[in-house]
Design a protein around this motif. Structure first.
Motif, PDB file in Angstrom:
ATOM      1  N   UNK A  62       0.846  -1.196   0.000  1.00  6.71           N
ATOM      2  CA  UNK A  62       0.000   0.000   0.000  1.00  6.71           C
ATOM      3  C   UNK A  62       0.883   1.249   0.000  1.00  6.71           C
ATOM      4  N   UNK A  63       1.915   1.265   0.852  1.00  2.06           N
ATOM      5  CA  UNK A  63       2.818   2.418   0.926  1.00  2.06           C
ATOM      6  C   UNK A  63       3.568   2.630  -0.384  1.00  2.06           C
ATOM      7  N   UNK A  64       4.077   1.545  -0.950  1.00  2.00           N
ATOM      8  CA  UNK A  64       4.863   1.637  -2.187  1.00  2.00           C
ATOM      9  C   UNK A  64       4.005   2.167  -3.336  1.00  2.00           C
ATOM     10  N   UNK A  65       2.774   1.680  -3.447  1.00  2.73           N
ATOM     11  CA  UNK A  65       1.918   2.138  -4.547  1.00  2.73           C
ATOM     12  C   UNK A  65       1.482   3.585  -4.338  1.00  2.73           C
ATOM     13  N   UNK A  66       1.283   3.974  -3.103  1.00  2.00           N
ATOM     14  CA  UNK A  66       0.873   5.346  -2.806  1.00  2.00           C
ATOM     15  C   UNK A  66       1.957   6.343  -3.214  1.00  2.00           C
ATOM     16  N   UNK A  67       3.208   5.922  -3.163  1.00  2.00           N
ATOM     17  CA  UNK A  67       4.320   6.826  -3.449  1.00  2.00           C
ATOM     18  C   UNK A  67       4.739   6.852  -4.916  1.00  2.00           C
ATOM     19  N   UNK A  68       4.008   6.155  -5.769  1.00  2.36           N
ATOM     20  CA  UNK A  68       4.307   6.176  -7.201  1.00  2.36           C
ATOM     21  C   UNK A  68       3.795   7.472  -7.822  1.00  2.36           C
ATOM     22  N   UNK A  69       4.369   7.802  -8.975  1.00  2.00           N
ATOM     23  CA  UNK A  69       3.865   8.948  -9.739  1.00  2.00           C
ATOM     24  C   UNK A  69       2.433   8.641 -10.179  1.00  2.00           C
ATOM     25  N   UNK A  70       1.633   9.689 -10.259  1.00  2.00           N
ATOM     26  CA  UNK A  70       0.220   9.509 -10.609  1.00  2.00           C
ATOM     27  C   UNK A  70       0.075   8.950 -12.020  1.00  2.00           C
TER      28      UNK A  70
END
Length: 148
Positions: A62-70
């Motif tokens: 969840x954290x890793x995906x949240x920090x990806x570019x939009x």
């Protein structure tokens, strides 16, 4: 002793459904780990070295995906990360279930309620569905993804 396992009074169909649910979850969990590795290199070593639980892996995903570019794919990955977290609870309910005798006199596991073959099959279907969606992103969008 050899064959003592056969003394356990549980139906083969039930045990097969438990095994398939466990196996399909393991495949899903590792699909998550490989997606995390593409998004944030060296994630796999942290998972293995720290012997992370599925719940911890879900939180990290969840954290890793949240920090990806939009992007649309990021949104899909975020949704799948949340879905994986929910599926961890389904798996935990099964794998941490308590043995019991059902009202039909069948040996079953129970969590919040008695877990029937249909529940196990539905869980396995959900695990595979989520895994397939992640696999498509892994071999599609994440194939050329460059972490920032």
């Amino acid at each position: 002793m050899k064959d003592d396992r056969l003394r356990c009074p549980v139906e083969k169909d039930y045990v097969q459904a438990i095994g398939l649910a466990a196996y399909t979850f393991a495949r899903l969990e590792w699909q998550v780990v490989w997606c995390m590795e593409k998004i944030k290199p060296d994630s796999i070593h942290k998972v293995v070295d720290k012997e992370m639980t599925a719940g911890t892996i879900a939180k990290k995903f969840i954290d890793v995906t949240r920090n990806m570019a939009k992007s649309n794919e990021r949104e899909q990955l975020k949704e799948l990360a949340i879905e994986f977290m929910a599926l961890v609870q389904v798996r935990n309910n099964i794998m941490h279930g308590k043995p019991c005798t059902s009202p039909n006199n069948e040996q079953r596991l129970s969590g919040k309620e008695i877990i029937e073959i249909e529940d196990l099959e539905n869980a396995a279907d959900s695990f595979v569905e989520c895994s397939c969606k992640l696999n498509a992103l892994f071999y599609g969008f994440l194939e050329t993804y460059k972490p920032s």
